[in-house]
Design an enzyme around this catalytic site. Structure first.
Site, PDB file in Angstrom:
ATOM      1  CG  HIS A  85       0.067  -8.109  -3.045  1.00 17.39           C
ATOM      2  ND1 HIS A  85      -0.138  -6.705  -2.259  1.00 17.39           N
ATOM      3  CD2 HIS A  85      -1.571  -8.130  -3.019  1.00 17.39           C
ATOM      4  CE1 HIS A  85      -1.312  -6.190  -1.669  1.00 17.39           C
ATOM      5  NE2 HIS A  85      -2.047  -7.136  -2.327  1.00 17.39           N
ATOM      6  CG  ASP A 222       2.941  -5.059  -1.977  1.00 15.05           C
ATOM      7  OD1 ASP A 222       3.132  -5.514  -3.185  1.00 15.05           O
ATOM      8  OD2 ASP A 222       2.162  -5.926  -1.222  1.00 15.05           O
ATOM      9  CB  SER A 655      -4.495  -4.684  -2.481  1.00 14.57           C
ATOM     10  OG  SER A 655      -4.236  -5.245  -1.326  1.00 14.57           O
TER      11      SER A 655
END
Lengths: 720, 720
Positions: A85, A222, A655
């Site tokens: 992402h 991810d 992240s």
């Protein structure tokens, strides 16, 4: 210089926090504090100096900030492991209807075919120093709150300009560690040529999509690989085919054996913002006003965009990034609202503050210094609450309707760029303007006429419901007495019909114009933006006033809290490099349910429906059926581990952070928190605060078996 | 007589099953088999003779069948503990808009105020014997399948009539244990005066409603107390204020200390139907045709009724029972469809049968006896599949549209009641007609004009889509060439406008009429029912033909399977008394999730929203906050345990069954299975088959603290 600067920090002491915080797992520790922590008690085997070494190289030198995310260098050729992402924008931009890398995944067969990721940068922390005294020297006792804010902003800009002039090639940034009290100056290297190396198909990298976002058990792969390039001279450079892979000073070792339940982990990264030191009034404003409004408005946008995307893959590609961003925030807020209710956080903060008021009142000296403090804070938020709907609506107009957002930025640029550089809003300063322009131009790709039409229509409708005294006269004038007088729909039709700033060339040109030149363009969105501009300025002034007031009040609040509780605090997250610790650990989300901390391929197969968002590539399911797990299904695991869960303290901006084991080796890539852990921004909870990484074994298995990216495994020194 | 009959069973042997089944937990054991089981290995401390004693009294004598559910005698005054959803009909019937016992709960302050539960019966098993030989003596080799079915039905009726004439006051029933092969004759006492004693508020008894139905973790206090009364002479009697509480021969002891994870449990009860011995063709028909149709059609009905209920509490009360019943079945089927897919059951059965065919073909003698067996079974279902939609539609007309269902029964009664008693369909035989009439009359209370109008409209619309060759000419004629010729809507309006059989008096009167008298009523629904009647007869004939064919084929299938697998089977559930064993045990419903086997009050508080179906009475939440758990939060539990989970083998009909610990004491009241365990009807699964009971500690705590029913605790001998 670096050496000297670091010494200031390490030899001095951060008075505002004590390493022995009450809960071992809580805390996004400033990296400089690692030497004071009991690492062994946290299961960490490597020495503090191997994690962070002010005078030499250490693990954290293998960590970069990657356009708002975190990434890790995992090969000597500048290979960066981060989240799918985080690479999403680059993958989408490289995709077309015919060559859909989002859907199919992408592997560059060799270095030459790695795709430039426009707008991506990798930021490496070089050094930092405390500049609190310098900055606060600009604040005079008699200043109004707004004056105070402006003085701090101006001083920060001066410090930054000075630092950059003395460190050519580096960027300087001031970070506010404790509101209104402590400021650090960071010096960063920005690598500007970042390329896409490997992205798994969306059916792996975004498996579960919005349905599973913020959820556990998770089965999302991810991750993506990118690579940093520099000029042939080794210096940061814009993209060029002459550039060569960047040679990181430190490369993180990949631990192919992964983790087991109970293992210790630590996570370096750049967590964005937390609000744990704010008062109950802030929480009440968020809980009762701002977050519910955003949940509503974002929900409306998402529903509309999903409708628009239903039948046309091209529209779906255009809108996918917008939907993803909105849904991400919306679900986060929903989780926070649930968490606030469940933990009764507001009531707790209020009780705490009531105690605090009694504590203040019980001593004349304290009463003199702190008396009325909480009332003063309350007043700031009470005032904000009155005009909240109006301000949120203006913010929607300024940010969510792409042609209006573009026009707003273009108009604002023309105004700001006429000022001396240091007096401009940050986005329009020379040092930032390129990035501002790039962002603006990139966003044009997400414009979708019908969508933006309906969104603007919705906001106009909302504006019509504002109470007297808070009306947006500009909109009233346009849509009630409007130049077309044919009703909102016809007015909007004309607006979109005559819009001129919808392509890169026009926008780049307009961004170079002064207000007079812009006027001649006769663009209806520019006109609308210009008419709304005074409203935005008024809001900004209000915000500065509020910030100025809080900058004075919140340090007092922290001070008296520290006196009362006799303990110290870790500063809220602020995008600076932090370290957090934890264990691989499940949790009970509700009565009768226990979530295990490691998921497996079996769960991917279970969830797969053949339809978005559970559209697993057939090849993966076939490998699962054949039990072709290579070396990545360790003993005791029925198949390949997919995601891992741990009680470290993270937030947005973490992240892509590497999850490291006790030996400092990479065992996962952090990408999310659980729904219950969105509350982290307000408070860490032993029961609910859990973060999620993709397991490195899944990263390697997918890269090898699905991506056929053996060259990357070799590059990382992984046998397979 | 009882002694002799039982000896036949116990001294003989059920050839068709072996006690040492491969899985300890699987099996709804016929009660007669308990002596052959290794109880100690199952954690059961009491002796087999204490559980079931053919010649004396034992635990199972404390268990009754209560109008399709199971119940337990828990006091010497005939107090019965069963499920709230089993008492639901009685509670609803006692409720009005003003006196809403569903919402508020009900406690009879004394015996005198206990409310008669019209239509409820408690059935006590007195004795049984094997009548297979007698019944199969009626079957001759040359019979057609339909003739075979009719012969077995007739013989059964004769045996029943004979047994009842020789045992005045008892009811006889023949149960088919293995299809087409084994039949038992049971003698039962029916207690006919059952009264409502205590029902908790719906916010406890049906907490979670349809949302939580078939779900775990569960927090439903699904229990109620009823009481059986008999005439002053101690004999079964209809309701009278002269009646006295029934004195059960055995009373189950309530184990106030409850259970812990891993504890052994056993459950006696009357499980309804399972289909584990059916062929793959049956499964395919269920999975691909019948269950999806029902899920659709029930879903349609529920949505409509919920819409109707939204604004009017009276309509909501009228329709609540219908919605509950439909939703229960629908979710059960959804669970089964999921389970079938997840376990790949159809593919497994097919593979098994392919092996079986090879086994048959590999030996000429076997080939001679069993060759073509599976093809013949397949043909039955292929034929059924062709007319399935038509038959399902007719069944919907006959059962779900209340005025049409009533008219159908009234018309059928007039036809059947002219035949000699033994030749009638079972519902219209003298011995059953009272109950048939009562059921019919009770259902009138659930009539809701607009709802039934729309439902009939929907079915007419469906009928319009039947393919040529399968049309329902009657409907075509009415609605296409119809007597009103004003379109379906107008025709339906007239139908409902002129309907006469909507009140108890008219229906009771009509049920006494012959066909000629009925014709004179000139009721439009009666006319429609009469026109559709030949279609129903044809379907019934088809069904008998299919059953006759399968009655011949399925015993052969079982026989060859037993030869092939060299092991035996437990007969499918058939509403006779069975015993099943298990342990208090959680499970993993999907990757990464573990469900714990005991829930608690904390979960009730978590789920409570203040709105249906999570509308917990405020008093309960207050008691939770005050931690007022009385003696019912045992050591190691944070609050009162609410529901328990175990891997025993249950199905519908086990509702209300007592869950007994190893000492034979009551620790819970079984009321549901997990969503994953709806698959039980087709196959037991070690991973997924879990059943749910309300914990006896919650029963007692709620009864005492919410119901103020201390008198009931005293009656059960429970200290508090």
């Amino acid at each position: 210089m670096k050496k000297q600067v670091l010494c200031l920090l390490v030899c001095g002491s951060f008075l505002f926090f004590a390493p022995a915080a009450p809960r071992a797992e809580e805390g996004m520790w400033p990296i400089t504090e690692v030497g004071k922590l009991d690492l062994a008690a946290r299961g960490i085997e490597v020495a503090a100096g191997d994690i962070f070494s002010p005078e030499g190289l250490s693990l954290v030198n293998g960590v970069v900030q990657l356009s708002g995310c975190t990434g890790s260098f995992v090969s000597p050729q500048g290979l960066i492991l981060t989240n799918h992402h985080c690479a999403f924008g680059a993958i989408r931009e490289a995709s077309t209807k015919e060559r859909d890398y989002l859907a199919a995944g992408f592997l560059a067969p060799s270095l030459k075919e790695e795709i430039p990721a426009r707008g991506y940068t990798a930021r490496i922390t070089e050094s930092y120093r405390d500049v609190s005294a310098e900055i606060l020297s600009s604040v005079a006792p008699g200043m109004t709150p707004a004056e105070r804010t402006k003085a701090v902003e101006k001083k920060s800009k001066e410090i930054v300009a000075d630092a950059e002039s003395r460190n050519p090639g580096l960027r300087a940034e001031v970070a506010e560690m404790f509101i209104g009290r402590t400021y650090l100056l960071f010096l960063y290297t920005y690598l500007r040529d970042i390329r896409l190396v490997y992205a798994p198909p969306q059916g792996i990298g975004n498996f579960g999509g919005e349905t599973d976002n913020w959820m556990w058990p998770r089965h999302t792969g991810d991750f993506s690989f990118m690579r940093a390039y520099v000029g042939p001279d080794g210096k940061p450079a814009d993209y060029s085919d002459k550039n060569v892979p960047y040679k990181p000073r430190v490369v993180l070792k990949v631990a192919t054996e992964g983790v087991r339940e109970g293992d210790a982990v630590m996570i370096p990264g750049y967590p964005g913002r937390t609000f744990r030191h704010m008062s109950s009034h802030y929480l009440a404003f968020e809980q009762d006003i701002r977050m519910p409004y955003i949940v509503d408005w974002y929900g409306h946008q998402i529903k509309l965009m999903e409708k628009m995307s239903e039948t046309d893959r091209e529209t779906a590609l255009t809108l996918s990034g917008r939907i993803k961003g909105l849904a991400n925030t919306m679900k986060n807020y929903q989780g926070k609202l649930l968490g606030l209710k469940r933990l009764g956080l507001l009531a707790k903060k209020r009780a705490e503050e009531a105690d605090l008021e009694r504590f203040i009142a019980s001593n004349p000296q304290r009463q003199k210094k702190f008396g009325g403090l909480l009332t003063a804070i309350a007043e700031v938020y009470e005032e904000q609450a009155v005009s909240a709907r109006r301000e949120l609506l203006l913010s929607g107009l300024r940010t969510h309707i792409i042609p209006l957002a573009t026009a707003h930025a273009v108009y604002e640029a023309s105004v700001e760029r006429e000022k001396p550089d240091l007096e401009r809003e940050s986005a329009y300063m020379d040092r930032n303007f390129d990035r501002t322009r790039d962002r603006l131009v990139r966003r044009l790709k997400e414009f979708h006429k019908s969508t933006d039409w309906f969104l603007l229509y919705h906001l106009c409708f909302q504006a019509g419901e504002l109470p007297a005294g808070l009306r947006l006269e500009v909109l009233d004038k346009i849509f009630v007495e409007g130049y077309e007088q044919e009703g909102v729909e016809a007015t909007l039709d004309l607006l979109f019909h005559r819009a001129t700033l919808l392509d890169e060339k026009s926008v780049r040109a307009a961004l170079a114009m002064n207000p007079d030149e812009l006027r001649k363009l006769d663009d209806p969105f520019l006109k609308l933006a210009a008419s709304l501009y005074p409203e935005h300025l008024r809001v900004r002034e209000e915000e500065k006033k509020r910030k100025g007031a809080l900058d004075r009040l919140l340090p007092l609040l922290l001070e008296v809290k520290r006196l009362y509780l006799a303990r110290n605090y870790i500063p809220d997250a602020n995008r600076t490099l932090r370290l957090t610790f934890g264990r691989i650990k499940g949790y009970s989300p509700r009565d009768g349910v226990f979530y295990k901390p490691i998921t497996s391929l079996a769960g991917v197969a279970e969830k797969s429906t053949g339809r978005e968002p559970f559209h697993t590539p057939a090849g993966l399911l076939e490998l699962y059926r054949q039990r072709d797990f290579g070396r990545f299904a360790p003993e005791g695991f029925e198949s390949v581990p997919v995601c891992i869960l741990y009680d470290a303290d993270t937030t947005g901006g973490n992240s892509g952070s590497p999850v490291l084991n006790g030996r400092g080796e990479l065992v996962g890539v952090n990408f999310d928190r659980t729904f219950e852990a969105t509350i982290n921004d307000f408070a860490w909870s032993r029961d609910y605060s859990r973060s999620i990484a993709v397991d490195v074994r899944y990263v390697l298995w997918v890269t090898q078996k699905i991506g056929r990216g053996e060259r990357l495994l070799k590059e990382m020194g992984v046998a397979f």
